[in-house]
Design an enzyme around this catalytic site. Structure first.
Site, PDB file in Angstrom:
ATOM      1  N   GLY A   1       1.227  -1.244   0.086  1.00 35.77           N
ATOM      2  CA  GLY A   1      -0.233   0.094  -0.137  1.00 35.77           C
ATOM      3  C   GLY A   1       0.954   1.536  -0.011  1.00 35.77           C
ATOM      4  O   GLY A   1       2.169   1.151   0.633  1.00 35.77           O
TER       5      GLY A   1
ATOM      6  N   ARG B   1       1.347  -5.249  -6.627  1.00 32.84           N
ATOM      7  CA  ARG B   1       0.947  -6.597  -5.686  1.00 32.84           C
ATOM      8  C   ARG B   1       0.779  -7.863  -6.320  1.00 32.84           C
ATOM      9  O   ARG B   1       0.259  -8.205  -7.264  1.00 32.84           O
ATOM     10  CB  ARG B   1      -0.056  -7.081  -4.558  1.00 32.84           C
ATOM     11  CG  ARG B   1      -0.688  -5.870  -3.525  1.00 32.84           C
ATOM     12  CD  ARG B   1      -1.794  -6.157  -2.768  1.00 32.84           C
ATOM     13  NE  ARG B   1      -1.911  -5.114  -1.877  1.00 32.84           N
ATOM     14  CZ  ARG B   1      -0.791  -4.649  -0.619  1.00 32.84           C
ATOM     15  NH1 ARG B   1      -0.760  -5.401  -0.204  1.00 32.84           N
ATOM     16  NH2 ARG B   1      -2.358  -3.336  -0.208  1.00 32.84           N
TER      17      ARG B   1
ATOM     18  N   ASP C   1       5.453  -5.002   6.113  1.00 33.26           N
ATOM     19  CA  ASP C   1       5.963  -6.388   6.304  1.00 33.26           C
ATOM     20  C   ASP C   1       5.913  -7.391   4.823  1.00 33.26           C
ATOM     21  O   ASP C   1       6.851  -8.521   5.002  1.00 33.26           O
ATOM     22  CB  ASP C   1       5.411  -7.029   7.695  1.00 33.26           C
ATOM     23  CG  ASP C   1       3.252  -7.082   7.813  1.00 33.26           C
ATOM     24  OD1 ASP C   1       2.970  -6.739   6.304  1.00 33.26           O
ATOM     25  OD2 ASP C   1       2.565  -7.466   7.893  1.00 33.26           O
TER      26      ASP C   1
ATOM     27  N   THR D   1       4.213   2.688   5.902  1.00 30.10           N
ATOM     28  CA  THR D   1       2.961   2.229   5.699  1.00 30.10           C
ATOM     29  C   THR D   1       1.986   2.980   6.416  1.00 30.10           C
ATOM     30  O   THR D   1       2.920   3.566   7.742  1.00 30.10           O
ATOM     31  CB  THR D   1       2.449   0.562   6.365  1.00 30.10           C
ATOM     32  OG1 THR D   1       1.520   0.670   6.624  1.00 30.10           O
ATOM     33  CG2 THR D   1       3.842   0.272   7.465  1.00 30.10           C
TER      34      THR D   1
ATOM     35  N   ASP E   1      -0.497   2.237   8.595  1.00 26.41           N
ATOM     36  CA  ASP E   1      -1.098   1.794   9.714  1.00 26.41           C
ATOM     37  C   ASP E   1      -0.166   1.898  11.191  1.00 26.41           C
ATOM     38  O   ASP E   1      -0.013   1.612  12.220  1.00 26.41           O
ATOM     39  CB  ASP E   1      -0.930   0.401   9.662  1.00 26.41           C
ATOM     40  CG  ASP E   1      -1.880   0.053   8.871  1.00 26.41           C
ATOM     41  OD1 ASP E   1      -3.204   0.818   8.814  1.00 26.41           O
ATOM     42  OD2 ASP E   1      -2.024  -0.834   7.535  1.00 26.41           O
TER      43      ASP E   1
ATOM     44  N   ASP F   1       2.448  -0.372  11.965  1.00 26.17           N
ATOM     45  CA  ASP F   1       2.272  -1.539  13.132  1.00 26.17           C
ATOM     46  C   ASP F   1       2.947  -2.815  12.491  1.00 26.17           C
ATOM     47  O   ASP F   1       3.588  -3.234  12.071  1.00 26.17           O
ATOM     48  CB  ASP F   1       1.171  -2.377  11.666  1.00 26.17           C
ATOM     49  CG  ASP F   1       1.109  -2.537  10.509  1.00 26.17           C
ATOM     50  OD1 ASP F   1       2.053  -2.120  10.187  1.00 26.17           O
ATOM     51  OD2 ASP F   1       0.365  -3.709   9.944  1.00 26.17           O
TER      52      ASP F   1
ATOM     53  N   ARG G   1      -6.656  -3.183   9.501  1.00 23.26           N
ATOM     54  CA  ARG G   1      -7.224  -3.989  10.183  1.00 23.26           C
ATOM     55  C   ARG G   1      -6.655  -5.119  10.959  1.00 23.26           C
ATOM     56  O   ARG G   1      -7.459  -5.676  11.619  1.00 23.26           O
ATOM     57  CB  ARG G   1      -6.595  -4.872   8.513  1.00 23.26           C
ATOM     58  CG  ARG G   1      -7.984  -6.563   8.958  1.00 23.26           C
ATOM     59  CD  ARG G   1      -7.090  -7.252   7.076  1.00 23.26           C
ATOM     60  NE  ARG G   1      -5.668  -7.116   7.540  1.00 23.26           N
ATOM     61  CZ  ARG G   1      -4.705  -7.033   6.205  1.00 23.26           C
ATOM     62  NH1 ARG G   1      -4.942  -5.929   5.602  1.00 23.26           N
ATOM     63  NH2 ARG G   1      -3.170  -6.970   6.550  1.00 23.26           N
TER      64      ARG G   1
END
Length: 319
Positions: free
Chosen positions: A11, A72, A103, A125, A127, A129, A171
């Site tokens: 992303g 992707r 990741d 990213t 996120d 994360d 998510r």
């Protein structure tokens, strides 16, 4: 090392362009040629590669998205796909690769490193994360986009005396929801890392209503559930007029904040330093405002941990 490559994968995140710019200009400053690989690992297998000059990355530091595009690729996950990618790296004489992404992107970097091509990961990213770094490229911009949206929604919530559920990205990680909810004074923040008590959400809404509160904001991470479902349950349980806003991909776009531009520039340049030092299979990050690097394999085997002190603070301030 005389030639390196750079790609973005997964992303997109605001600040990726700043990282690309830093990689290109840092490398050229040290006499290293840089090759941009377009469309991520898919483009690598297809040989969608071109040499980048100083001017190639001019006027991009302020732009969101990624000038190298992203995609992707299921094929790259296979031995055959990785073999094709290595053939392309050999064809262009690329001796090291910098991978900007999350990741999933880093898993590809590990595979190439294991096959003899040194890779360095740069965490990009929204996120936030990725273990091993306090912040990832794009998080601050996405956070401020959410805050700005909630500020605007609050105006309408106040005018019409409504409850609003705001569904944000996340998510598997609740950083965006937690930080945005705390920054905007949300009554409840629902995140994947902490099971939520629906009755507690309702009790908090009712307590606020009883003391004369005219509107409420609830922030929901997408990994917890659908905003529409939560909104319907709240309205059925409280009879309060409830609206739902799903922010969606607006959170990924836009001009990167100053913090993301500086972070991306620092991480991108550090990645070049690591390749020049002969290191491979590492990820750069920032901890306590100091640049660090870790083995990517260690990063991938650890789970990102949310700051539970912030969770507790949000609960205390939303009484």
């Amino acid at each position: 090392m005389k030639k390196i490559g750079v790609l973005t994968s997964g992303g997109d995140a605001p600040g990726m362009n700043a990282a690309i710019r830093a990689v290109v200009r840092k490398a050229i400053f040290h006499g290293i040629e840089v090759y941009g690989i377009y469309n991520g690992y898919q483009g690598l297998m297809e040989g969608n590669i071109e040499k980048l000059e100083i001017g190639s990355v001019g006027d991009i530091i302020q732009r969101g998205g990624t000038m190298l595009y992203s995609a992707r690729s299921e094929k790259f996950k296979t031995e055959e796909g990785q073999k094709v990618a290595i053939e392309q790296l050999n064809k262009f004489g690329i001796e090291g690769l910098i991978v900007i992404g999350g990741d999933g992107s880093f898993q590809g970097a590990v595979k190439l490193t294991e096959k003899g091509y040194p890779c360095i990961g740069v965490p990009g990213t929204i996120d936030n994360d990725i273990p091993g770094t306090d912040f990832t490229i794009g998080f601050d911009t996405a956070l401020n986009t959410i805050i700005d949206a909630i500020d605007k929604i609050r105006d309408t919530a106040t005018s019409h005396e409504r409850t609003y559920v705001i569904e944000v990205m996340g998510r598997d990680a609740g950083d965006l929801a937690l930080w945005a909810g705390l920054a905007d004074g949300a009554e409840s923040i629902l995140i994947p890392e902490k099971p939520h008590d629906f009755d507690m959400v309702i009790d908090r809404l009712k307590r606020g209503h009883e003391r004369g509160k005219k509107h409420s904001i609830i922030v929901l991470a997408e990994g917890v559930g659908k905003g529409m479902d939560l909104g319907e349950k709240i309205q059925e349980s409280t009879a309060m007029e409830t609206r739902v806003t799903v922010l969606g991909h607006i959170q990924r776009g836009g001009r990167p904040t100053g913090q993301d531009r500086v972070l991306a520039s620092r991480l991108g340049a550090k990645a070049v330093d690591l390749l020049m030092e002969g290191k491979a299979g590492r990820m750069v990050g920032i901890q306590n405002n100091e640049l660090v690097d870790h083995e990517i394999t260690q990063v991938l085997t650890h789970k990102h941990e949310l700051d539970m002190n912030m969770v507790n603070l949000a609960n205390e301030l939303s009484i």
